[in-house]
Design an enzyme around this catalytic site. Structure first.
Site, PDB file in Angstrom:
ATOM      1  N   GLU A 108       0.829  -1.196   0.000  1.00 29.05           N
ATOM      2  CA  GLU A 108       0.000   0.000   0.000  1.00 29.05           C
ATOM      3  C   GLU A 108       0.871   1.256   0.000  1.00 29.05           C
ATOM      4  O   GLU A 108       1.972   1.263   0.551  1.00 29.05           O
ATOM      5  CB  GLU A 108      -0.922  -0.014   1.226  1.00 29.05           C
ATOM      6  CG  GLU A 108      -1.953  -1.132   1.103  1.00 29.05           C
ATOM      7  CD  GLU A 108      -2.882  -1.284   2.304  1.00 29.05           C
ATOM      8  OE1 GLU A 108      -3.999  -1.765   2.107  1.00 29.05           O
ATOM      9  OE2 GLU A 108      -2.493  -0.929   3.429  1.00 29.05           O
ATOM     10  N   CYS A 121       3.565   8.649   0.757  1.00 24.25           N
ATOM     11  CA  CYS A 121       4.085   7.734   1.772  1.00 24.25           C
ATOM     12  C   CYS A 121       4.202   6.369   1.100  1.00 24.25           C
ATOM     13  O   CYS A 121       3.199   5.799   0.664  1.00 24.25           O
ATOM     14  CB  CYS A 121       3.113   7.683   2.952  1.00 24.25           C
ATOM     15  SG  CYS A 121       3.556   6.464   4.187  1.00 24.25           S
ATOM     16  N   CYS A 128       6.426  -6.993   6.900  1.00 20.83           N
ATOM     17  CA  CYS A 128       7.523  -6.461   7.710  1.00 20.83           C
ATOM     18  C   CYS A 128       7.970  -7.535   8.695  1.00 20.83           C
ATOM     19  O   CYS A 128       7.155  -8.330   9.166  1.00 20.83           O
ATOM     20  CB  CYS A 128       7.060  -5.220   8.473  1.00 20.83           C
ATOM     21  SG  CYS A 128       8.403  -4.368   9.321  1.00 20.83           S
ATOM     22  N   CYS A 132       6.794  -4.905  15.653  1.00 19.30           N
ATOM     23  CA  CYS A 132       6.403  -3.852  16.612  1.00 19.30           C
ATOM     24  C   CYS A 132       4.953  -4.147  17.022  1.00 19.30           C
ATOM     25  O   CYS A 132       4.092  -4.366  16.160  1.00 19.30           O
ATOM     26  CB  CYS A 132       6.498  -2.469  15.978  1.00 19.30           C
ATOM     27  SG  CYS A 132       8.167  -2.041  15.471  1.00 19.30           S
ATOM     28  N   CYS A 135       1.771  -2.093  15.562  1.00 23.02           N
ATOM     29  CA  CYS A 135       1.696  -1.782  14.127  1.00 23.02           C
ATOM     30  C   CYS A 135       0.982  -2.882  13.356  1.00 23.02           C
ATOM     31  O   CYS A 135       1.299  -4.064  13.504  1.00 23.02           O
ATOM     32  CB  CYS A 135       3.109  -1.591  13.575  1.00 23.02           C
ATOM     33  SG  CYS A 135       3.141  -1.191  11.826  1.00 23.02           S
ATOM     34  N   CYS A 353      -0.678   6.080   9.789  1.00 23.00           N
ATOM     35  CA  CYS A 353       0.534   5.402  10.259  1.00 23.00           C
ATOM     36  C   CYS A 353       0.190   4.091  10.950  1.00 23.00           C
ATOM     37  O   CYS A 353      -0.657   4.058  11.836  1.00 23.00           O
ATOM     38  CB  CYS A 353       1.249   6.238  11.313  1.00 23.00           C
ATOM     39  SG  CYS A 353       2.234   7.548  10.678  1.00 23.00           S
TER      40      CYS A 353
HETATM   41  N1  SAH Z   1       9.798   0.595   9.720  1.00 20.89           N
HETATM   42  C1  SAH Z   1       9.915   2.003   9.592  1.00 20.89           C
HETATM   43  C2  SAH Z   1       8.921   2.569   8.607  1.00 20.89           C
HETATM   44  C3  SAH Z   1       7.470   2.452   9.046  1.00 20.89           C
HETATM   45  S1  SAH Z   1       6.942   4.040   9.344  1.00 20.89           S
HETATM   46  C4  SAH Z   1       9.797   2.668  10.952  1.00 20.89           C
HETATM   47  O1  SAH Z   1       9.556   1.960  11.914  1.00 20.89           O
HETATM   48  O2  SAH Z   1      10.008   3.856  11.050  1.00 20.89           O
HETATM   49  C5  SAH Z   1       5.474   3.840  10.165  1.00 20.89           C
HETATM   50  C6  SAH Z   1       5.432   4.789  11.346  1.00 20.89           C
HETATM   51  O3  SAH Z   1       4.175   4.645  11.999  1.00 20.89           O
HETATM   52  C7  SAH Z   1       6.480   4.456  12.377  1.00 20.89           C
HETATM   53  O4  SAH Z   1       6.899   5.614  13.018  1.00 20.89           O
HETATM   54  C8  SAH Z   1       5.687   3.578  13.329  1.00 20.89           C
HETATM   55  O5  SAH Z   1       6.300   3.476  14.577  1.00 20.89           O
HETATM   56  C9  SAH Z   1       4.366   4.281  13.351  1.00 20.89           C
HETATM   57  N2  SAH Z   1       3.247   3.436  13.745  1.00 20.89           N
HETATM   58  C10 SAH Z   1       3.143   2.105  13.635  1.00 20.89           C
HETATM   59  N3  SAH Z   1       1.939   1.694  14.068  1.00 20.89           N
HETATM   60  C11 SAH Z   1       1.273   2.787  14.462  1.00 20.89           C
HETATM   61  C12 SAH Z   1      -0.043   3.020  14.978  1.00 20.89           C
HETATM   62  N4  SAH Z   1      -0.876   2.009  15.155  1.00 20.89           N
HETATM   63  N5  SAH Z   1      -0.393   4.291  15.255  1.00 20.89           N
HETATM   64  C13 SAH Z   1       0.445   5.300  15.038  1.00 20.89           C
HETATM   65  N6  SAH Z   1       1.682   5.153  14.530  1.00 20.89           N
HETATM   66  C14 SAH Z   1       2.092   3.913  14.256  1.00 20.89           C
END
Ligand code: SAH
Length: 360
Positions: A108, A121, A128, A132, A135, A353
């Site tokens: 996406e 974006c 992935c 985390c 996420c 995000c």
């Molecule tokens: N792997 C990279 C790129 C992904 S960016 C990284 O970790 O930076 C996606 C961003 O959204 C990251 O900052 C991640 O921590 C954040 N993120 C992930 N899940 C989220 C959620 N449920 N709500 C808000 N931010 C989230």
């Protein structure tokens, strides 16, 4: 042994009929191809421009080539352009694309419009591997890395949507879609090279941000490679035991190592880093956590984005109260750290995000 002979010929035949993806060739390799096929090497330059600057999806669109040359290219190559399979528009203008790759896998990408900017974006991997806990993408198994052209094409598709639907140019690109860009380093760098080059989209490096979970070794490598784009680190906690409990990568890549790599980054690049940080109820919403973040912020010049949490689950993670956000804001700002609260965009279509999970 005899059995091998037909098999060998069969393999040869298959190889002869499998067409190569033309965008895997460097300009020099394309020149060589033309020379080998009795053509002038400057044809390669023309084709390269059609492929990268004009992003054509079909050899027949290359109108300054003769029919004969186009047919020859068709016989040897394919153009594996991505396909926007499904496009969803949010009430706030955000567009989410489900992008189909040549092997049928889907990633996406998102267009985020604001008054001043239009940001793309983009994803760097299918799924992935980082796990985390907050996420949605982490729930998809990592299938494979994206190729440089697959990353580039996501930008091209959003650039076209930006012009078509908003009548404005694309201004920024963030590598904040699916995947960890620094675990697909070479391909992400190759895509950025094309995005920023005159033969490609000619976008300024300072308009690009690569977001990482904070892989220390790779941050050092980027600094050594002299990259010119911005760096964002998804921090979420500056206390090892808390960060490890929500981001397993922290077990083998501690905050101390991350801090050292960031010092090296700043020494080499003189570029500030942006920390992405979500404040969750009961996880990191007390003064102790904010103080730890402030201490971490003193390592090198930085900015903090306090991002709104986008719920993805049954409630293990919940957005902290406004008071907790204000407490962070006040502490950081009063100590000279630029801090912004980032509201989510495209939540209604799961485009915000951490929500990218191929639901559609
Ligand atoms: N792997 C990279 C790129 C992904 S960016 C990284 O970790 O930076 C996606 C961003 O959204 C990251 O900052 C991640 O921590 C954040 N993120 C992930 N899940 C989220 C959620 N449920 N709500 C808000 N931010 C989230």
């Amino acid at each position: 042994m005899n059995q091998f002979i037909p098999l060998f010929y069969l393999c040869m035949m298959v190889e002869a009929t499998v067409k190569r993806d033309i965008r895997k060739l460097k300009l020099d390799e394309l020149k060589e191809f033309f020379v080998q096929h009795g053509q002038k090497p400057f044809r390669a330059q023309q084709v390269y421009e059609w492929l990268w600057k004009k992003s054509v999806k079909d050899f027949d669109e290359m109108t300054n080539l003769s029919l004969e040359v186009r047919e020859m290219l068709k016989a040897h190559f394919t153009i594996n352009f991505i396909k926007v399979d499904n496009m969803q528009r949010s009430a706030d203008g955000t567009i989410k694309n489900a992008v189909k790759l040549h092997d049928g896998l889907i990633v996406e990408s998102v267009l985020i419009p604001t008054d001043k900017r239009i940001t793309a974006c983009v994803s760097s991997q299918v799924g992935c591997s980082l796990a985390c806990k907050f996420c949605a993408t982490a729930r998809l198994k990592r299938m494979r890395n994206l190729n440089p052209d697959e990353i580039y094409d996501q930008v091209v598709a959003i650039k076209q949507q930006s012009e078509l639907y908003f009548g404005r140019p694309l201004t920024n690109i963030v590598f904040m879609g699916m995947g960890e860009p620094l675990l697909n380093y070479n391909n992400v760098m190759a895509a950025i090279e094309k995005i920023t080059s005159q033969q490609g989209l000619n976008m300024a490096s300072k308009r690009l941000t690569v977001s990482t979970v904070g892989l220390a070794k790779m941050i050092i490598k980027m600094a050594d490679d002299g990259v010119k784009f911005n760096l964002a680190v998804s921090l979420h906690s500056a206390l090892n035991h808390v960060r490890s409990s929500i981001m397993p990568i922290n077990d083998t890549n501690s905050l101390e190592e991350l801090g050292e790599s960031l010092k090296y980054w700043y020494k080499k690049t003189k570029r500030k880093v942006t920390y992405e940080y979500v404040v969750w109820k009961g996880i990191n919403d007390s003064e102790e956590h904010a103080q730890a973040l402030l201490k971490f912020c003193k390592i090198i010049p930085c900015k903090v984005n306090l991002i709104e949490y986008n719920p993805i689950d049954d409630g293990e993670f919940q957005q902290a109260s406004q008071e907790a956000i204000d407490m962070y804001m006040h502490l950081l700002e009063s100590n000279g750290i630029t801090t912004r609260v980032r509201k989510s965009r495209g939540k209604d279509i799961d485009a915000a995000c951490g929500q990218l999970a191929n639901k559609s």
